[in-house]
Design a protein around this motif. Structure first.
Motif, PDB file in Angstrom:
ATOM      1  N   MET A   1       0.836  -1.211   0.000  1.00  0.00           N
ATOM      2  CA  MET A   1       0.000   0.000   0.000  1.00  0.00           C
ATOM      3  C   MET A   1       0.866   1.254   0.000  1.00  0.00           C
ATOM      4  N   GLY A   2       1.933   1.245   0.825  1.00  0.00           N
ATOM      5  CA  GLY A   2       2.832   2.392   0.872  1.00  0.00           C
ATOM      6  C   GLY A   2       3.539   2.610  -0.455  1.00  0.00           C
ATOM      7  N   ALA A   3       3.996   1.513  -1.079  1.00  0.00           N
ATOM      8  CA  ALA A   3       4.678   1.624  -2.371  1.00  0.00           C
ATOM      9  C   ALA A   3       3.735   2.129  -3.462  1.00  0.00           C
ATOM     10  N   MET A   4       2.461   1.696  -3.409  1.00  0.00           N
ATOM     11  CA  MET A   4       1.485   2.162  -4.386  1.00  0.00           C
ATOM     12  C   MET A   4       1.149   3.637  -4.179  1.00  0.00           C
ATOM     13  N   SER A   5       1.027   4.050  -2.914  1.00  0.00           N
ATOM     14  CA  SER A   5       0.644   5.429  -2.608  1.00  0.00           C
ATOM     15  C   SER A   5       1.715   6.417  -3.031  1.00  0.00           C
ATOM     16  N   ILE A   6       2.976   6.029  -2.915  1.00  0.00           N
ATOM     17  CA  ILE A   6       4.055   6.978  -3.198  1.00  0.00           C
ATOM     18  C   ILE A   6       4.183   7.274  -4.692  1.00  0.00           C
ATOM     19  N   THR A   7       3.561   6.445  -5.551  1.00  0.00           N
ATOM     20  CA  THR A   7       3.571   6.755  -6.979  1.00  0.00           C
ATOM     21  C   THR A   7       2.699   7.965  -7.293  1.00  0.00           C
TER      22      THR A   7
ATOM     23  N   LEU B   1       7.949  -0.029 -13.726  1.00  0.00           N
ATOM     24  CA  LEU B   1       8.659  -1.148 -13.108  1.00  0.00           C
ATOM     25  C   LEU B   1       8.161  -1.381 -11.686  1.00  0.00           C
ATOM     26  N   SER B   2       7.850  -0.292 -10.979  1.00  0.00           N
ATOM     27  CA  SER B   2       7.302  -0.409  -9.628  1.00  0.00           C
ATOM     28  C   SER B   2       5.978  -1.176  -9.641  1.00  0.00           C
ATOM     29  N   LEU B   3       5.139  -0.893 -10.629  1.00  0.00           N
ATOM     30  CA  LEU B   3       3.862  -1.615 -10.741  1.00  0.00           C
ATOM     31  C   LEU B   3       4.094  -3.096 -11.027  1.00  0.00           C
TER      32      LEU B   3
ATOM     33  N   LEU C   1      11.420  -6.444  -2.463  1.00  0.00           N
ATOM     34  CA  LEU C   1      10.553  -5.956  -3.536  1.00  0.00           C
ATOM     35  C   LEU C   1       9.853  -4.655  -3.149  1.00  0.00           C
ATOM     36  N   ILE C   2       9.443  -4.540  -1.884  1.00  0.00           N
ATOM     37  CA  ILE C   2       8.778  -3.311  -1.432  1.00  0.00           C
ATOM     38  C   ILE C   2       9.743  -2.142  -1.494  1.00  0.00           C
ATOM     39  N   ILE C   3      10.977  -2.341  -1.018  1.00  0.00           N
ATOM     40  CA  ILE C   3      11.970  -1.261  -1.025  1.00  0.00           C
ATOM     41  C   ILE C   3      12.291  -0.829  -2.452  1.00  0.00           C
ATOM     42  N   VAL C   4      12.513  -1.807  -3.335  1.00  0.00           N
ATOM     43  CA  VAL C   4      12.825  -1.484  -4.728  1.00  0.00           C
ATOM     44  C   VAL C   4      11.652  -0.776  -5.397  1.00  0.00           C
ATOM     45  N   SER C   5      10.420  -1.206  -5.097  1.00  0.00           N
ATOM     46  CA  SER C   5       9.231  -0.562  -5.664  1.00  0.00           C
ATOM     47  C   SER C   5       9.147   0.897  -5.238  1.00  0.00           C
ATOM     48  N   ILE C   6       9.459   1.166  -3.967  1.00  0.00           N
ATOM     49  CA  ILE C   6       9.416   2.542  -3.473  1.00  0.00           C
ATOM     50  C   ILE C   6      10.493   3.384  -4.147  1.00  0.00           C
ATOM     51  N   ILE C   7      11.693   2.815  -4.301  1.00  0.00           N
ATOM     52  CA  ILE C   7      12.796   3.563  -4.945  1.00  0.00           C
ATOM     53  C   ILE C   7      12.429   3.944  -6.374  1.00  0.00           C
ATOM     54  N   PHE C   8      11.858   2.989  -7.134  1.00  0.00           N
ATOM     55  CA  PHE C   8      11.509   3.276  -8.522  1.00  0.00           C
ATOM     56  C   PHE C   8      10.261   4.139  -8.628  1.00  0.00           C
ATOM     57  N   GLY C   9       9.230   3.808  -7.852  1.00  0.00           N
ATOM     58  CA  GLY C   9       7.958   4.519  -7.973  1.00  0.00           C
ATOM     59  C   GLY C   9       8.004   5.952  -7.496  1.00  0.00           C
ATOM     60  N   SER C  10       8.890   6.263  -6.543  1.00  0.00           N
ATOM     61  CA  SER C  10       8.959   7.615  -5.993  1.00  0.00           C
ATOM     62  C   SER C  10       9.838   8.543  -6.814  1.00  0.00           C
ATOM     63  N   GLY C  11      10.606   7.987  -7.761  1.00  0.00           N
ATOM     64  CA  GLY C  11      11.510   8.809  -8.556  1.00  0.00           C
ATOM     65  C   GLY C  11      12.891   8.933  -7.956  1.00  0.00           C
ATOM     66  N   LEU C  12      13.167   8.232  -6.851  1.00  0.00           N
ATOM     67  CA  LEU C  12      14.502   8.306  -6.243  1.00  0.00           C
ATOM     68  C   LEU C  12      15.569   7.810  -7.217  1.00  0.00           C
ATOM     69  N   PHE C  13      15.195   6.822  -8.039  1.00  0.00           N
ATOM     70  CA  PHE C  13      16.150   6.280  -9.000  1.00  0.00           C
ATOM     71  C   PHE C  13      16.595   7.360  -9.987  1.00  0.00           C
ATOM     72  N   ALA C  14      15.627   8.161 -10.470  1.00  0.00           N
ATOM     73  CA  ALA C  14      15.958   9.244 -11.407  1.00  0.00           C
ATOM     74  C   ALA C  14      16.824  10.305 -10.733  1.00  0.00           C
ATOM     75  N   ILE C  15      16.529  10.592  -9.441  1.00  0.00           N
ATOM     76  CA  ILE C  15      17.316  11.583  -8.701  1.00  0.00           C
ATOM     77  C   ILE C  15      18.757  11.096  -8.522  1.00  0.00           C
ATOM     78  N   ILE C  16      18.925   9.802  -8.238  1.00  0.00           N
ATOM     79  CA  ILE C  16      20.267   9.231  -8.080  1.00  0.00           C
ATOM     80  C   ILE C  16      21.040   9.322  -9.387  1.00  0.00           C
ATOM     81  N   ILE C  17      20.364   9.022 -10.507  1.00  0.00           N
ATOM     82  CA  ILE C  17      21.035   9.108 -11.808  1.00  0.00           C
ATOM     83  C   ILE C  17      21.455  10.547 -12.096  1.00  0.00           C
TER      84      ILE C  17
END
Length: 400
Positions: free
Chosen positions: A252-258, A306-308, A365-381
């Motif tokens: 639920m948290g990973a879905m909400s953060i998208t 990818l998060s979905l 999977l939850i942690i990775v979903s949050i990283i991708f869905g929240s845009g943290l991955f793009a910020i890191i890049i």
């Protein structure tokens, strides 16, 4: 790279026009079929008129290309303004694309003026400047154009292995990893379109399912406690019953953060608005264009998709997990149960640490979903792009 940029600045107007005519379709397949109306046939001489090149897209929208070697401030804006004026005269500005192809590095405020002018009149603006053109020419598959127009021959290093493909060699496309990468990209873009088009529906449907499953998992534990069954279970079974609760809540948290990501941009909002207004019409090409023009926005949207996928995979794991252990508990509590299902589940349970593995995998999977869905991955890049621009630029050139 610097040699290419330097040599580009020395091209005449006619030579730069011819380079644009050859290079643009390679950089964007949607620009194939350009009509070169700004050149005198068979020469590198230019003729007056607006635009220098043009075409009509499959959707019926016009594409105008203006090429200039003039580095004076305002010259690029003047050319774009002429294109917009011409489009307005023909009543074809809505949905059109105005391209500026220049062998200089224009100032940011002039680029912004061009963008605002086009947006105000319902069309789009794209610029190909000196460094962007040089980057494209330095790619291996454009070395022929670089050699022809700039007289820069490719360097052949000893470390580079030359592979000669003869007619006797058998090529198996199915084993080529690029085939699978291509299929993955196509599926990602299709999923991205569906996600952007139906984002609210996907969010509320997914969240509702996760809430229901979390409440169901909590109710199961409550029922077993009420029947004094939960206390009789060993620690492994207790973890097996509690893990889905935390898993569904985490989903639920990973879905909400998208819906409330850390990364966003005006370009992303513009694409979403276009989808709301135009539906599926032309959106695939729009996303492909974004991947070239604004790679970080594309990475963000791809991350949400990818998060979905990860959340969907997590849901299947949790359901399998719950069915496996709940069924085993029920059969285990029935005395003298000799069913085949009970024996199979008992055999698996004795020889695996299934619950512990899934606890770790669900958390991952939850942690990775949050990283991708929240845009943290793009910020890191983006962070690595600023710290190591040369490495990232090479990587992005390979992706393109």
């Amino acid at each position: 790279m610097k040699d290419t940029e330097y040599m580009l600045k020395g091209l005449s107007g006619g030579e730069l026009q011819q380079l644009a005519f050859e290079l643009l379709p390679r950089m964007n397949h949607e620009l194939e079929g350009l009509i070169h109306s700004g050149a005198v046939e068979g020469t590198h001489k230019t003729r007056k008129g607006t635009p220098d090149m043009w075409k009509e897209s499959d959707e019926g929208n016009l594409v105008y290309v203006q090429v200039t070697t003039d580095s004076r401030f305002g010259k690029m804006y003047e050319d774009v303004a002429k294109s917009v004026e011409r489009l307005l005269e023909e009543n074809r500005a809505e949905g059109a694309l105005c391209i500026a192809f220049v062998n200089t590095e224009p100032q940011s405020n002039e680029v912004l003026r061009c963008q605002i002018l086009c947006q105000q009149n319902g069309c789009r603006f794209e610029i190909f400047h000196n460094s962007k053109i040089a980057k494209a020419l330095n790619q291996v598959f454009n070395h022929d154009l670089r050699e022809y127009f700039l007289n820069i021959t490719p360097d052949i290093n000893k470390s580079n292995k030359v592979v000669l493909v003869t007619p006797l060699q058998k090529i198996e496309p199915s084993s080529d990893p690029r085939v699978f990468i291509g299929i993955g990209v196509i599926l990602s873009v299709i999923t991205m379109v569906i996600y952007l088009r139906h984002q609210p529906l996907i969010f509320w449907t997914g969240t509702s399912i996760f809430v229901v499953m979390a409440l169901k998992a909590i109710y199961r534990i409550y029922t077993l406690k009420k029947k004094n069954v939960f206390e009789t279970l060993n620690s492994k079974y207790k973890r097996a019953l509690w893990t889905p609760v935390f898993g569904w809540v985490g989903a639920m948290g990973a879905m909400s953060i998208t819906i409330f990501p850390f990364y966003s941009s005006a370009q992303i909002e513009m694409v979403k608005e276009e989808i709301i207004q135009n539906g599926m019409n032309g959106i695939v090409s729009r996303i492909v264009e974004m991947s070239v023009k604004n790679p970080m926005d594309f990475v963000f949207l791809l991350g949400q998709v990818l998060s979905l996928w990860l959340l969907a995979f997590l849901s299947l794991l949790l359901l399998t997990f719950e069915v496996f252990h709940t069924t085993h508990i029920i059969l285990n509590k029935r005395k003298n149960s000799k069913s085949i299902m009970s024996k199979i589940l008992g055999w698996i349970n004795k020889r695996t640490s299934f619950s512990q593995s899934l606890i770790f995998l669900n958390s991952y999977l939850i942690i990775v979903s949050i990283i991708f869905g929240s845009g943290l991955f793009a910020i890191i890049i983006q962070h690595f792009q600023s710290s190591t621009p040369s490495v990232l630029s090479q990587a992005m050139s390979l992706i393109k």
